[in-house]
Motif scaffolding. Structure first.
Motif, PDB file in Angstrom:
ATOM      1  N   ARG A 304       0.838  -1.213   0.000  1.00  0.00           N
ATOM      2  CA  ARG A 304       0.000   0.000   0.000  1.00  0.00           C
ATOM      3  C   ARG A 304       0.866   1.254   0.000  1.00  0.00           C
ATOM      4  O   ARG A 304       0.636   2.185  -0.770  1.00  0.00           O
ATOM      5  N   GLN A 305       1.861   1.264   0.893  1.00  0.00           N
ATOM      6  CA  GLN A 305       2.696   2.462   1.006  1.00  0.00           C
ATOM      7  C   GLN A 305       3.487   2.699  -0.274  1.00  0.00           C
ATOM      8  O   GLN A 305       3.640   3.830  -0.721  1.00  0.00           O
ATOM      9  N   HIS A 308       1.228   4.072  -2.859  1.00  0.00           N
ATOM     10  CA  HIS A 308       0.907   5.474  -2.557  1.00  0.00           C
ATOM     11  C   HIS A 308       2.031   6.412  -2.974  1.00  0.00           C
ATOM     12  O   HIS A 308       1.786   7.546  -3.351  1.00  0.00           O
ATOM     13  N   ASP A 311       5.094   8.281  -7.512  1.00  0.00           N
ATOM     14  CA  ASP A 311       4.641   9.538  -8.099  1.00  0.00           C
ATOM     15  C   ASP A 311       4.628   9.531  -9.628  1.00  0.00           C
ATOM     16  O   ASP A 311       3.762  10.114 -10.244  1.00  0.00           O
ATOM     17  N   GLN A 315      -1.911   5.165 -12.384  1.00  0.00           N
ATOM     18  CA  GLN A 315      -2.620   4.071 -11.721  1.00  0.00           C
ATOM     19  C   GLN A 315      -4.078   4.072 -12.161  1.00  0.00           C
ATOM     20  O   GLN A 315      -4.764   5.087 -12.062  1.00  0.00           O
ATOM     21  N   ASP A 326      -9.145   4.108  -2.847  1.00  0.00           N
ATOM     22  CA  ASP A 326      -7.834   4.731  -2.991  1.00  0.00           C
ATOM     23  C   ASP A 326      -7.630   5.815  -1.940  1.00  0.00           C
ATOM     24  O   ASP A 326      -7.703   7.005  -2.241  1.00  0.00           O
ATOM     25  N   ALA A 328      -5.115   7.079  -0.721  1.00  0.00           N
ATOM     26  CA  ALA A 328      -3.994   7.995  -0.951  1.00  0.00           C
ATOM     27  C   ALA A 328      -4.209   8.926  -2.134  1.00  0.00           C
ATOM     28  O   ALA A 328      -3.371   9.780  -2.412  1.00  0.00           O
ATOM     29  N   ALA A 330      -4.064   8.176  -5.340  1.00  0.00           N
ATOM     30  CA  ALA A 330      -3.030   7.914  -6.354  1.00  0.00           C
ATOM     31  C   ALA A 330      -3.629   7.541  -7.716  1.00  0.00           C
ATOM     32  O   ALA A 330      -2.977   7.688  -8.739  1.00  0.00           O
TER      33      ALA A 330
END
Ligand SMILES: Cc1ncc(C[n+]2csc(CCOP(=O)(O)OP(=O)(O)O)c2C)c(N)n1
Ligand SMILES: [Mg+2]
Length: 579
Positions: A304-305, A308, A311, A315, A326, A328, A330
């Motif tokens: 997950r991290q 997230h 960059d 996605q 989602d 985050a 992303a």
């Protein structure tokens, strides 16, 4: 109002549910609910199981509905009985499971006046219910019966259609609650439609992905060759896993599939991403530029991290109901419609040749991780990770495994191998509760699709120990693999574990229970396994038994944390250059 009126109406209602396809009802006892319960029980196309505790009944229905994909009815009496359905209703809402919650209530003239067993049941489950309707009682005229038939259809199709979920109907029932004369066979107005058809049907309309969309995605895969397919919980569609595996193979992209997706299979699947992504250097070097997501976000925190923090990567999320999955922010595109169909169309639009180097690098690391894990777990020692790995390797393909929240779901994600024919894995991960897990597993067992197995921790078993009542009362066969570390072992991984005695008492919550006594009370078999061989033998016996068995494995919370850390270090070492 006569009892005949009440029962004629509810008979038509139950008949109509059965015409729609309802096959299972879970009842709980009471007086006000008598007409409702008896009408379901006396409908021959519906199997009614009885549950003393409504909280257990709710989760049992949830398990049945998860396993079958069809709505299951619940029926209980008024008061706190109805409130006890709340945890299962919330889980069903979050996990998109169709339920028909039918609660009996006192009529309006007896509410808020001190009458017994009365609470405010209107919209009792709040926004967790997809639809709420208050059902009054009226003489059984042809118009009324037609309305009840339409109501049953509306409740059934509303639970199932679009984003599936629970529907709540609250029935006002006036005395007399039992018949004092036989119910006439004839129905005023003539009964339901001819040929056993429902009053209203709502056939599913297939969604076909648009050509331009598919071409755009195919071009994106060409332009961004470092792509990944990430598959999280997608329990509703048992065929989706194989479709995802086929797509990933065709596109030659790594498939990071939580076992709850059904997709940890095939040549593109990577099993040990959780351990691999804990290595920051490896994770950084393997950052993708395109992520295709299906299902919920996987449980793995490192995954997950990492997702997230990507960059530069585009996605794209595929979700049958276009849900927002989602936290985050992303994802830049959410595609509704059947993910399997969309990906099949996308596979057909890809060029024949795809570069295999990116996939090969992931697969190579996964093999190295598997060897490192095997070495770290050691040959003979029985541990929580070893139990998860054993279940992953040994459960028959037709088994249905329910994994409890806390470490079981995480260990299954970390240690399940890639397999051509994985068993179906289910969980209560809509709201991540540890409640109702035993009852959910018995509901899955009642679906009778294959051997039912539960992997559960001791606190979760203590929480729903009353769920064991279904073993004997309903004659169900469930293999319960208990990881007993005398407390919530998950919390030993967290900083709160340094808080001494307060941590122990109020967070870890050791209880010292010997579940052999629970097994004896509820008529389950009980075996304790102390080594790998013993575990294999006990599992084999339990799977073959026609009664329920607890296979208990005793572990130590501190040693479990140390073992996980040793595994993560070993996996890191295995992928380090020169390692
Ligand atoms: C209904 C509910 N209450 C509390 C929690 C918080 N919680 C998460 S894990 C856990 C402990 C579970 O312990 P156990 O079942 O023994 O599994 P282990 O952590 O040992 O693997 C608790 C209390 C929860 N998820 N759901
Ligand atoms: Mg525990």
């Amino acid at each position: 109002m006569t009892a005949i009126d009440t029962y004629l109406g509810l008979r038509a209602f139950a008949d109509e549910l059965a015409r729609c396809g309802l096959r299972e009802a879970c009842t709980s006892p009471g007086s006000r609910s008598t007409p409702l319960v008896l009408s379901l029980v006396r409908e021959p196309r519906i199997r009614s199981t009885s549950h003393i505790d409504e909280r257990c009944g709710g989760f049992f229905a949830l398990g049945l509905a998860k396993a079958t994909g069809l709505p299951v009815a619940l029926a209980c009496t008024s008061g706190t009985a109805a409130a006890n359905y709340a945890p299962a209703v919330h889980e069903a809402h979050e996990a998109r499971v169709p339920l028909l919650v039918l609660t009996a209530d006192r009529p309006p003239e007896l509410r808020e006046l001190g009458a017994g067993q009365t609470i405010d049941q209107l919209k009792l489950y709040g926004s967790a219910a997809k639809w709420f309707a208050a059902v009054d009682d009226q003489p059984a005229t042809p118009e009324r019966l037609r309305w009840l038939r339409q109501l049953a259809c509306r409740a059934y199709w509303t639970a199932l259609d679009g984003r599936p979920g629970p529907v709540h109907l609250n029935f006002s029932l006036r005395e007399p609650l039992v018949l004092d004369a036989p119910l006439p066979a004839e129905e005023p107005g003539g009964g339901g439609r001819e040929g056993g058809r429902p009053w209203v049907t709502r056939p599913r309309v297939a969604t076909v992905p648009q050509r331009t969309l598919v071409d755009e995605l195919a071009a994106e895969l060409e332009a961004r060759p470092r792509a990944l397919l990430v598959a999280g919980r997608a329990e509703r569609d048992p065929r989706l896993g194989a479709a995802l595996a086929a797509f990933a193979e065709r596109a030659a992209i790594p498939l990071l599939a939580e076992p709850l997706s059904g997709a940890r299979r095939g040549e593109a699947a990577v099993a040990h991403y959780d351990a691999l992504l804990r290595d920051g250097a490896w994770a950084g070097a393997h950052a993708p530029d395109l992520v295709l997501r299906v299902g919920d976000l996987p449980t793995s925190k490192p995954l997950r991290q990492w997702l997230h923090g990507l960059d530069g990567a585009r996605q794209v999320s595929f979700d049958p109901e276009g849900a927002w999955q989602d936290p985050a922010g992303a994802v830049d595109t959410i595609l509704g419609g059947d993910p399997g169909a969309t990906l099949a169309a996308l596979a057909a639009a890809l060029p024949a040749q795809r570069d295999l180097g990116w996939l090969a690098a992931w697969r190579e690391a996964d093999r190295a991780a598997a060897r490192a894990i095997e070495a770290a777990l050691g040959a003979g020692g029985l541990s929580e990770p070893r139990v998860a790995a054993e279940l992953g390797a040994r459960l028959p393909a037709d088994a249905m495994l329910l994994v409890a929240s806390s470490m079981p779901v995480r260990d299954v994600e970390t240690f399940f191998p890639v397999r051509p024919d994985p068993p179906r894995v289910l969980s209560n991960r809509g709201a991540n509760g540890i409640d109702g897990t035993v009852s959910t597993a018995f509901g899955i067992a009642a679906a009778g699709a294959g051997p039912a197995v539960l992997l559960i921790g001791d606190v979760a078993l203590a929480h729903d120990v009353g769920g064991l009542l279904a073993a004997g009362r309903l004659g169900l066969s469930l293999t319960i693999v208990l990881l007993d570390n005398d407390g919530g072992g998950i919390f030993d991984f967290l900083p709160v574990s340094r808080e001494g005695a307060d941590f122990e008492t109020h967070v870890a919550t050791p209880h010292g229970l010997d579940f052999a006594h629970a097994a004896a009370l509820y008529g389950c078999g009980y075996e304790r396994a102390d080594d790998v061989e013993g575990f294999r033998a006990a599992l084999h016996r339990a799977l073959g038994a026609d009664a329920s068995t607890i296979v208990a494995v005793r572990t130590d919370r501190a040693a479990n944390v140390a073992l996980h850390r040793a595994v993560w270090d070993a996996v890191s070492d295995s992928v380090r250059p020169g390692g």
